[in-house]
Design a protein around this motif. Structure first.
Motif, PDB file in Angstrom:
ATOM      1  N   ALA A 156       0.838  -1.211   0.000  1.00  0.00           N
ATOM      2  CA  ALA A 156       0.000   0.000   0.000  1.00  0.00           C
ATOM      3  C   ALA A 156       0.868   1.255   0.000  1.00  0.00           C
ATOM      4  N   ARG A 157       1.949   1.196   0.736  1.00  0.00           N
ATOM      5  CA  ARG A 157       2.848   2.346   0.767  1.00  0.00           C
ATOM      6  C   ARG A 157       3.505   2.564  -0.593  1.00  0.00           C
ATOM      7  N   HIS A 158       3.868   1.454  -1.215  1.00  0.00           N
ATOM      8  CA  HIS A 158       4.454   1.508  -2.561  1.00  0.00           C
ATOM      9  C   HIS A 158       3.522   2.250  -3.528  1.00  0.00           C
ATOM     10  N   PHE A 159       2.239   1.897  -3.503  1.00  0.00           N
ATOM     11  CA  PHE A 159       1.297   2.554  -4.415  1.00  0.00           C
ATOM     12  C   PHE A 159       1.147   4.036  -4.075  1.00  0.00           C
ATOM     13  N   SER A 160       1.148   4.350  -2.765  1.00  0.00           N
ATOM     14  CA  SER A 160       0.969   5.757  -2.392  1.00  0.00           C
ATOM     15  C   SER A 160       2.167   6.594  -2.842  1.00  0.00           C
ATOM     16  N   LYS A 165       1.616   6.584 -11.272  1.00  0.00           N
ATOM     17  CA  LYS A 165       1.592   5.425 -12.180  1.00  0.00           C
ATOM     18  C   LYS A 165       0.288   4.626 -12.075  1.00  0.00           C
ATOM     19  N   ILE A 166      -0.587   5.023 -11.159  1.00  0.00           N
ATOM     20  CA  ILE A 166      -1.809   4.229 -10.978  1.00  0.00           C
ATOM     21  C   ILE A 166      -2.814   4.552 -12.070  1.00  0.00           C
ATOM     22  N   ALA A 415       5.020  -8.748  -1.398  1.00  0.00           N
ATOM     23  CA  ALA A 415       4.630  -7.396  -1.829  1.00  0.00           C
ATOM     24  C   ALA A 415       5.206  -7.094  -3.210  1.00  0.00           C
ATOM     25  N   ASP A 416       6.426  -7.533  -3.440  1.00  0.00           N
ATOM     26  CA  ASP A 416       7.087  -7.269  -4.722  1.00  0.00           C
ATOM     27  C   ASP A 416       6.383  -8.008  -5.866  1.00  0.00           C
ATOM     28  N   PHE A 417       5.970  -9.241  -5.605  1.00  0.00           N
ATOM     29  CA  PHE A 417       5.219  -9.987  -6.629  1.00  0.00           C
ATOM     30  C   PHE A 417       3.912  -9.263  -6.972  1.00  0.00           C
ATOM     31  N   TYR A 418       3.174  -8.837  -5.938  1.00  0.00           N
ATOM     32  CA  TYR A 418       1.890  -8.165  -6.184  1.00  0.00           C
ATOM     33  C   TYR A 418       2.084  -6.840  -6.926  1.00  0.00           C
ATOM     34  N   ALA A 419       3.165  -6.123  -6.603  1.00  0.00           N
ATOM     35  CA  ALA A 419       3.450  -4.856  -7.294  1.00  0.00           C
ATOM     36  C   ALA A 419       3.762  -5.119  -8.764  1.00  0.00           C
ATOM     37  N   TYR A 422       0.690  -5.835 -10.685  1.00  0.00           N
ATOM     38  CA  TYR A 422      -0.033  -4.602 -10.998  1.00  0.00           C
ATOM     39  C   TYR A 422       0.513  -3.937 -12.253  1.00  0.00           C
ATOM     40  N   ASP A 423       1.836  -3.836 -12.308  1.00  0.00           N
ATOM     41  CA  ASP A 423       2.460  -3.200 -13.475  1.00  0.00           C
ATOM     42  C   ASP A 423       2.055  -3.907 -14.767  1.00  0.00           C
TER      43      ASP A 423
END
Ligand SMILES: [Zn+2]
Ligand SMILES: [Zn+2]
Length: 428
Positions: A156-160, A165-166, A415-419, A422-423
């Protein structure tokens, strides 16, 4: 790519959660921790009855337990504004972050509850040796959901921090009560899955005992239905007038041996278990009341329905045979489920390219039950896609054992896999 600089903070969140383990419907500390961070990072945060249907709160805790755990979270520094909406045990958090350009709604589901079990305090158990073993009596994170929360917050912090890029909407569903398989059912009626195009989730350590491994197509989830069963008869003196009694214990015994004797369905695996039985009063009284906890499981929903139908026949047959009253109260249920093939294919490609991945396990039969599958069913019915993965880590003792532990590196890796997912999902 998740910023490595935030990883040490994720470990701190995990260890604080581990110390303050709270079980189903009592996850006030986790709710407050998550809500305060998501708020600070600019998420729209939803709490309490906005995301929780109180009529679906199966087996609610007592008022004393609710007050005790609520106050424990406050004493640990949680600001009351973040847990006041959850006061009746309406725990869990939904966080929403909208991008500036159009795109899909990608949702992540993380479970937040602890187990109701004692944790080892031996120095050979790392959380005890390093001073973060549970301080809550008879409650401990022995399934790794503390790690799931830390993984979700890191993501969540990564996205914020990468909001530009969202594309579309990112949604975090921090779900209470996975252990009793009831949290998803409480959130779904409030629309938490409305408009979700992709739903991702997973579990630490199960069946993949090595850091750097990830299993993508987790299949063979078992549907499960749990009930509380009570037989009621009539007490009488066992010496002078046993003939006037109606023996609830005999009815329960007849029922239980015959539950295990149900002919198995030919088209797939099934299970039945009676895990608890209580009843009777003393030597010389015909037992008036017996209570037990029963569950059925099966690889397909239809086979679980078959087990349930047969179990009902056995229960009512036993009640009839011994002239007893029968009460069956639902305690939890969740379906079997399967990942969406399109997301499995993307997951395999994404995982292969991550620098920390040592091995991608394409598919695995895990025979677990997860109420993620209830959310999965809803998302797939509305035309969306789902993926449930297993994050590799050694686990000390097994899940739910008093020496369960995991390699915190799995928090970063998950978290890295989920990020990365997303990309890929937003760049097609
Ligand atoms: Zn778990
Ligand atoms: Zn568990």
């Amino acid at each position: 790519v998740i910023n490595r600089a935030h990883f040490s903070e994720a470990i701190t969140w995990r260890r604080n959660l581990h110390r303050l383990a709270q079980p189903s419907w009592l996850e006030f500390y986790a709710t407050g921790l998550i809500a305060s961070h998501l708020t600070a990072w600019g998420y729209e945060v939803k709490l309490g009855t906005e995301i929780f249907d109180p009529s679906k709160q199966l087996l609610p805790p007592s008022a004393e337990r609710l007050a005790e755990e609520y106050n424990r979270a406050l004493a640990a520094g949680i600001k009351e504004e973040f847990i006041l909406p959850a006061k009746g045990g309406y725990t869990g958090v939904v966080g929403i972050l909208r991008g500036t350009s159009p795109g899909p709604t990608v949702a992540y589901r993380f479970d937040i509850d602890s187990n109701e079990a004692r944790e080892s305090q031996e120095k050979s158990h790392r959380p005890a040796a390093d001073g973060f073993a549970s301080t809550v009596p008879r409650c401990a994170h022995l399934c790794g959901h503390d790690g799931h929360v830390a993984m979700g917050l890191l993501l969540a912090r990564h996205f914020s921090e990468n909001r530009a890029k969202i594309k579309g909407t990112v949604k975090f569903i921090f779900q209470p009560n996975e252990e009793n398989l009831s949290g998803a059912a409480a959130m779904i009626p409030k629309g938490v899955l409305d408009g979700v195009d992709f739903l991702l989730g997973g579990h630490l350590g199960v069946a993949v005992p090595e850091t750097g491994k990830i299993a993508i197509d987790v299949h063979s989830s078992l549907a499960v239905t749990r009930s509380e069963v009570t037989f009621r008869g009539k007490p009488s003196h066992s010496g002078t007038r046993p003939d006037l009694g109606k023996n609830a214990l005999l009815g329960a015994c007849a029922a239980i041996t015959n539950l295990y004797a149900i002919a198995r369905h030919g088209l797939g695996p099934s299970r039945i278990n009676v895990g608890v039985i209580e009843g009777g009063s003393t030597w010389n009284v015909i037992p008036e009341r017996v209570y037990f906890k029963m569950e059925t499981r099966a690889i397909e929903n239809s086979i679980n329905d078959y087990m349930q139908a047969k179990a009902r026949e056995v229960l009512s047959g036993a009640a009839k045979m011994y002239d007893l009253k029968l009460e069956v109260v639902p305690a939890a249920s969740c379906p079997s489920g399967h990942n969406s093939p399109e997301l499995v294919a993307i997951g395999l490609e994404v995982a292969k390219k991550l620098p920390w991945v040592k091995e991608v396990i394409p598919d695995i039969a895990w025979f677990g039950s997860e109420d993620f599958m209830l959310m999965a069913e809803v998302v797939q019915k509305q035309g969306g896609q789902v993926l449930f993965v297993l994050h590799g880590t050694p686990i000390g003792g097994g899940h739910h054992s008093e020496t369960f532990d995991f390699d915190e590196e799995a928090i970063y890796n998950g978290a890295d896999f989920y990020a990365a997912m997303y990309d890929t999902l937003t760049s097609r």
